[in-house]
Design an enzyme around this catalytic site. Structure first.
Site, PDB file in Angstrom:
ATOM      1  N   THR A 161       0.825  -1.211   0.000  1.00 30.23           N
ATOM      2  CA  THR A 161       0.000   0.000   0.000  1.00 30.23           C
ATOM      3  C   THR A 161       0.857   1.257   0.000  1.00 30.23           C
ATOM      4  O   THR A 161       1.966   1.264   0.552  1.00 30.23           O
ATOM      5  CB  THR A 161      -0.918   0.012   1.247  1.00 30.23           C
ATOM      6  N   TYR A 221      -3.814  -1.746  10.097  1.00 28.90           N
ATOM      7  CA  TYR A 221      -3.731  -2.403   8.786  1.00 28.90           C
ATOM      8  C   TYR A 221      -2.478  -1.944   8.034  1.00 28.90           C
ATOM      9  O   TYR A 221      -1.692  -2.766   7.549  1.00 28.90           O
ATOM     10  CB  TYR A 221      -4.994  -2.112   7.945  1.00 28.90           C
ATOM     11  N   HIS A 222      -2.314  -0.611   7.934  1.00 30.31           N
ATOM     12  CA  HIS A 222      -1.155  -0.112   7.179  1.00 30.31           C
ATOM     13  C   HIS A 222       0.148  -0.558   7.850  1.00 30.31           C
ATOM     14  O   HIS A 222       1.148  -0.817   7.177  1.00 30.31           O
ATOM     15  CB  HIS A 222      -1.204   1.418   7.088  1.00 30.31           C
ATOM     16  N   SER A 244      -2.535   3.324  10.373  1.00 29.70           N
ATOM     17  CA  SER A 244      -3.534   2.421  10.983  1.00 29.70           C
ATOM     18  C   SER A 244      -2.838   1.087  11.240  1.00 29.70           C
ATOM     19  O   SER A 244      -1.741   0.834  10.719  1.00 29.70           O
ATOM     20  CB  SER A 244      -4.717   2.196  10.028  1.00 29.70           C
ATOM     21  N   LYS A 266       1.457  -3.828   6.668  1.00 29.49           N
ATOM     22  CA  LYS A 266       2.126  -3.771   5.356  1.00 29.49           C
ATOM     23  C   LYS A 266       3.562  -3.259   5.514  1.00 29.49           C
ATOM     24  O   LYS A 266       4.428  -3.562   4.686  1.00 29.49           O
ATOM     25  CB  LYS A 266       1.336  -2.888   4.397  1.00 29.49           C
TER      26      LYS A 266
HETATM   27  N1  USQ Z   1     -12.640   9.323   3.725  1.00 30.11           N
HETATM   28  C1  USQ Z   1     -13.631  10.279   3.759  1.00 30.11           C
HETATM   29  N2  USQ Z   1     -14.928   9.862   3.717  1.00 30.11           N
HETATM   30  C2  USQ Z   1     -15.279   8.554   3.605  1.00 30.11           C
HETATM   31  C3  USQ Z   1     -14.248   7.574   3.536  1.00 30.11           C
HETATM   32  C4  USQ Z   1     -12.944   8.002   3.617  1.00 30.11           C
HETATM   33  O1  USQ Z   1     -13.371  11.483   3.842  1.00 30.11           O
HETATM   34  O2  USQ Z   1     -16.462   8.267   3.565  1.00 30.11           O
HETATM   35  C5  USQ Z   1     -11.235   9.738   3.789  1.00 30.11           C
HETATM   36  C6  USQ Z   1     -10.441   9.056   4.884  1.00 30.11           C
HETATM   37  O3  USQ Z   1     -10.571   9.744   6.121  1.00 30.11           O
HETATM   38  C7  USQ Z   1      -9.040   9.082   4.296  1.00 30.11           C
HETATM   39  C8  USQ Z   1      -9.266   8.946   2.798  1.00 30.11           C
HETATM   40  O4  USQ Z   1     -10.615   9.323   2.578  1.00 30.11           O
HETATM   41  O5  USQ Z   1      -8.441  10.331   4.522  1.00 30.11           O
HETATM   42  C9  USQ Z   1      -9.043   7.559   2.241  1.00 30.11           C
HETATM   43  O6  USQ Z   1      -9.849   6.611   2.921  1.00 30.11           O
HETATM   44  P1  USQ Z   1     -10.214   5.210   2.234  1.00 30.11           P
HETATM   45  O7  USQ Z   1     -11.120   4.475   3.159  1.00 30.11           O
HETATM   46  O8  USQ Z   1     -10.664   5.428   0.848  1.00 30.11           O
HETATM   47  O9  USQ Z   1      -8.778   4.504   2.099  1.00 30.11           O
HETATM   48  P2  USQ Z   1      -7.786   3.814   3.168  1.00 30.11           P
HETATM   49  O10 USQ Z   1      -8.421   3.637   4.485  1.00 30.11           O
HETATM   50  O11 USQ Z   1      -6.515   4.585   3.134  1.00 30.11           O
HETATM   51  O12 USQ Z   1      -7.536   2.368   2.582  1.00 30.11           O
HETATM   52  C10 USQ Z   1      -7.713   2.029   1.203  1.00 30.11           C
HETATM   53  C11 USQ Z   1      -7.795   0.517   1.100  1.00 30.11           C
HETATM   54  C12 USQ Z   1      -6.450  -0.098   1.520  1.00 30.11           C
HETATM   55  C13 USQ Z   1      -5.339   0.506   0.687  1.00 30.11           C
HETATM   56  C14 USQ Z   1      -5.323   2.019   0.828  1.00 30.11           C
HETATM   57  C15 USQ Z   1      -4.334   2.679  -0.105  1.00 30.11           C
HETATM   58  O13 USQ Z   1      -8.854   0.008   1.899  1.00 30.11           O
HETATM   59  O14 USQ Z   1      -6.508  -1.505   1.343  1.00 30.11           O
HETATM   60  O15 USQ Z   1      -4.087   0.004   1.108  1.00 30.11           O
HETATM   61  O16 USQ Z   1      -6.633   2.525   0.443  1.00 30.11           O
HETATM   62  S1  USQ Z   1      -3.718   4.195   0.546  1.00 30.11           S
HETATM   63  O17 USQ Z   1      -4.856   5.021   0.986  1.00 30.11           O
HETATM   64  O18 USQ Z   1      -2.977   4.863  -0.505  1.00 30.11           O
HETATM   65  O19 USQ Z   1      -2.890   3.878   1.707  1.00 30.11           O
END
Ligand code: USQ
Length: 409
Positions: free
Chosen positions: A145, A189-190, A187, A193
């Site tokens: 990730t 989860y992260h 997190s 990784k």
């Molecule tokens: N967010 C909102 N509103 C929502 C959902 C999320 O504002 O309804 C915000 C979160 O607070 C965060 C961002 O959007 O700042 C991204 O959240 P996300 O749930 O889309 O992504 P994340 O939790 O980071 O995890 C997802 C995947 C994970 C992958 C990661 C890549 O579930 O498996 O590793 O994206 S990355 O984000 O580049 O680390």
């Protein structure tokens, strides 16, 4: 190529299995079906109806004439079965996606933290230990990730995995060294990784395992060329507050008239990739393994970056949805810039699919088609990163007060 896909029943694993099978590879899915059990635990379901893995594979065979085998193995707990399967089947490559992938789920309770660390870390280590024990030279391609880096930059682009640093020795001279980019997980989860990266570093050095780690951004979209071919090949599509990812969630929310759930100011910048590009990148990574004895090869698997509030505004413009700025259940920077190096996949021939209205409209159509399957009460994301945040934020989110103030729902 003979390819084992660990986690081939999941959101990336399923379309990757079909994509690789359609290219003529001999694919076996190994999965414990945990993603389906977690749906049951949470009392939510994919927006799109999913058949059993066996039924999906029957349809694929009927549609394409190609066979994908399935083995029900929990690679985190059934080490001996994994080892025996590897010894008997000797895959050329192992695509490793068999991990719990949701940050909010990993932060839900102490039990979810323990599960995520046990599952994810043991899955990776069991695979590496088994390959060495069996004496296999399979190329391991792992889904990592972008979150291993954290999302802040120091005014320099985030490189593809490695950083050159100068270290000042005791005698004042400087030595240059290449290190893994400093891990900065946001997190549990992260964090798993990040632990994976060290396991890979050790096994590549000690046992000359050939390993590729894909540092992927947030995936959006749901269909690929193959999942469109038949209704029963459809991919899963998560919209709930734990597993739904931000852009896909916004689209579903817009389709059902729920205000778009922006956390905080929405100033968080993240990296994104369309699911069709995700499976193409996997294909490219499998075709370009590192040599034995080389360091782990790391790709940044992203095509563009966006700020969360810009995405909300884009979806709102397209659909007329309201935007709700909510108290953030996560502990993360309110605002950040993000610049990411992503040259390697472009050099290997990736032609990126970027965010376009037409693809978003496609997604809105999927959401409208299956709207009747959505439980609106599961839309808010209520997994809090700390107990203090939980006390101040979760009640508000569950009560819906912020949605009412935003004018609808
Ligand atoms: N967010 C909102 N509103 C929502 C959902 C999320 O504002 O309804 C915000 C979160 O607070 C965060 C961002 O959007 O700042 C991204 O959240 P996300 O749930 O889309 O992504 P994340 O939790 O980071 O995890 C997802 C995947 C994970 C992958 C990661 C890549 O579930 O498996 O590793 O994206 S990355 O984000 O580049 O680390």
């Amino acid at each position: 190529m003979r390819i084992a896909i660990l986690g081939g029943d999941g959101f990336i694993g399923w379309p990757a299995a079909l994509h690789l099978s359609s290219l003529g590879h001999d694919v076996t899915i190994i999965d414990n079906l945990s993603r389906r059990w977690i749906d049951t635990e949470l009392g939510v379901q994919s927006l799109t109806p999913m058949d059993s893995i066996q039924e999906r594979l029957r349809i694929w065979k009927a549609e394409s004439g190609k066979t994908i085998e399935f083995q029900l193995i929990d690679i985190a707990t059934e080490y001996e079965r994994l080892k025996v399967w590897l010894a008997e089947n000797k895959p050329d490559s192992v695509l490793h996606l068999a991990q719990q992938r949701a940050a909010p789920y990993s932060m839900k309770t102490d039990r979810h933290k323990v599960y995520t660390v046990n599952n994810n870390t043991n899955a990776t280590h069991n695979l590496l230990a088994a390959l060495v024990e069996v004496g296999l030279d399979s190329h391991v391609v792992h889904m990592g990730t972008m979150g291993v880096y954290g999302y802040s930059t120091v005014g320099a682009a985030i490189p593809e995995g490695y950083l050159n640093v100068d270290i000042t020795r005791a005698d004042g001279d400087k030595v240059s060294q290449e290190i893994l980019y400093p891990a900065n997980p946001g997190s549990i989860y992260h964090m798993t990784k990040c632990l994976d990266q060290l396991l890979f570093q050790f096994y590549a050095k000690n046992d000359s395992l050939r390993i590729t780690d894909l540092h992927q951004g947030i995936v959006w979209g749901t269909h690929t060329e193959q999942t469109r071919q038949h209704e029963q090949l459809i991919n899963r599509f998560d919209y709930d507050g734990d597993y739904g990812t931000v852009l896909n969630r916004f689209v579903i929310q817009a389709a059902v008239g729920h205000p778009l759930t922006v956390h905080g100011t929405g100033g968080q910048t993240r990296a994104f990739i369309h699911i069709q590009d995700s499976v193409r990148c996997i294909e490219l990574a499998l075709a370009n393994p590192p040599a034995a004895g080389e360091r782990t090869k790391i790709f940044n698997q992203v095509t563009e970056t966006h700020r969360v509030r810009d995405l909300a505004e884009l979806v709102a413009q397209l659909t007329g949805a309201d935007i709700a700025y909510l108290p953030n259940p996560r502990k993360e920077a309110d605002e950040n810039d993000l610049v990411v190096v992503k040259e390697q996949f472009l050099e290997l021939g990736l032609s990126p699919i970027t965010l376009q209205d037409s693809l978003l409209s496609d997604l809105v159509d999927v959401a409208k088609r299956y709207e009747h399957r959505i439980d609106m009460s599961r839309i808010p994301s209520t997994s809090a990163w700390t107990k203090t945040i939980g006390k101040s934020v979760v009640g508000r989110l569950e009560s819906g007060v912020d949605f009412k103030r935003s004018g609808s729902a």
